[in-house]
Design an enzyme around this catalytic site. Structure first.
Site, PDB file in Angstrom:
ATOM      1  N   GLU A 155       0.845  -1.194   0.000  1.00 22.36           N
ATOM      2  CA  GLU A 155       0.000   0.000   0.000  1.00 22.36           C
ATOM      3  C   GLU A 155       0.885   1.250   0.000  1.00 22.36           C
ATOM      4  OE1 GLU A 155      -3.266   0.325   2.664  1.00 22.36           O
ATOM      5  OE2 GLU A 155      -3.815  -1.792   2.531  1.00 22.36           O
ATOM      6  N   HIS A 181      -5.204   0.241  -2.434  1.00 23.47           N
ATOM      7  CA  HIS A 181      -5.652  -1.104  -2.071  1.00 23.47           C
ATOM      8  C   HIS A 181      -5.151  -2.072  -3.144  1.00 23.47           C
ATOM      9  CE1 HIS A 181      -9.283  -0.102   0.793  1.00 23.47           C
ATOM     10  NE2 HIS A 181      -8.112   0.181   1.307  1.00 23.47           N
TER      11      HIS A 181
END
Lengths: 104, 180
Positions: free
Chosen positions: B48, B110
């Site tokens: 991330e 994500h």
């Protein structure tokens, strides 16, 4: 000393991004800040008077949690105290489907 | 404010125009910075990425003038967690103030998951009134970018609300509009 207010709390501090207080310790500075701007109190503290866990305090560039005297650390004119709520997050294995009308 | 059908199409959020116009929630961002957010997610894939959005807030519209990349301190689980060091935020908040800007939101990616907020995202979100931008990155390629306003008054009633993302081609356009 000057206390820097993060964006979400400025509306409870007279829309100011910084508040000047005369204080002897970090704790005293926060007390004076919340006395002048009482609406800040419930955003910074829990109902039992503890600083909310996600609120970070930095005296100049030092994390107050790691100072030997913590919130009893003495402060002087010219010091900066920054209030910084934490930033974190991440993916859940089971996604909470709370935003179903956005693009996937 | 009038938003054309074409503009809505460009926004990257499939909200019904009527619904979003009613809520008036919007994040405006210049194309260069929008691309930078998405590129950051591709560069850190499969981990991330995270960063800060600097700009101005005017009523229900947050305008992003500049983005700042941050390091993800969650080295224990970077593929599904992010955390920005508070000290880095202290510096960014200081720089923003000196530049006459404020922190208006944050972004993260994500990897191989939808661009929707998770329960963890909500629990860990504390900047009420700020935007949280999420980009889905599938197999290393940025796909969808959505934005959510952290609404509410206190921790106890906070919630995410969908907001439209409006991408402007020129810095001047977005800067001029933000001062109107």
């Amino acid at each position: 000393m000057k206390i820097f207010i993060p964006t979400p709390l400025r509306q409870y501090a007279g829309k100011q991004d910084a508040v000047e207080v005369h204080a002897s310790t970090v704790s005293d500075a926060l007390t004076k800040l919340t006395s002048t701007h009482p609406d800040l109190k419930r955003h910074l503290y829990t109902d039992d008077g503890k600083l909310r866990a996600f609120v970070n305090l930095y005296l100049n560039d030092e994390d107050v949690r790691y100072l030997s005297e913590k919130e009893n650390t003495r402060v002087k004119d010219g010091d900066h105290l920054s209030i910084i709520p934490s930033i974190a997050g991440g993916i859940d294995l089971l996604l909470f489907d709370g935003a179903c009308n956005v693009r996937n | 404010m009038t938003v054309s059908r074409r503009a809505w199409h460009k926004m990257g959020v499939a909200l019904q125009p009527q619904q979003s116009l009613l809520s008036k929630l919007m994040l405006r961002i210049v194309q260069f910075e929008y691309d930078a957010i998405r590129q950051h997610g591709e560069e850190t894939y499969p981990h991330e990425c995270c960063g800060v959005l600097l700009g101005r807030t005017d009523d229900h519209i947050r305008t992003v003038i500049r983005t700042v990349r941050c390091g993800n301190t969650r080295s224990d689980s970077p593929h599904n967690r992010y955390h920005i060091a508070p000290q880095e935020l202290v510096h960014i908040q200081r720089q923003a103030r000196e530049a006459g800007l404020e922190i208006v939101g944050f972004y993260h990616s994500h990897p191989d998951h939808p661009a929707r907020w998770s329960q963890t995202d909500l629990v860990e979100a504390h900047w009420i009134g700020c935007s949280y931008v999420i980009t889905s990155v599938e197999r290393g390629q940025a796909k969808i970018t959505n934005s959510f306003l952290l609404a509410g008054e206190l921790e106890e009633d906070k919630r995410f609300e969908n907001e439209a993302v409006s991408v402007a081609a020129e810095v001047a356009t977005i800067a001029n509009e933000s001062t109107r």
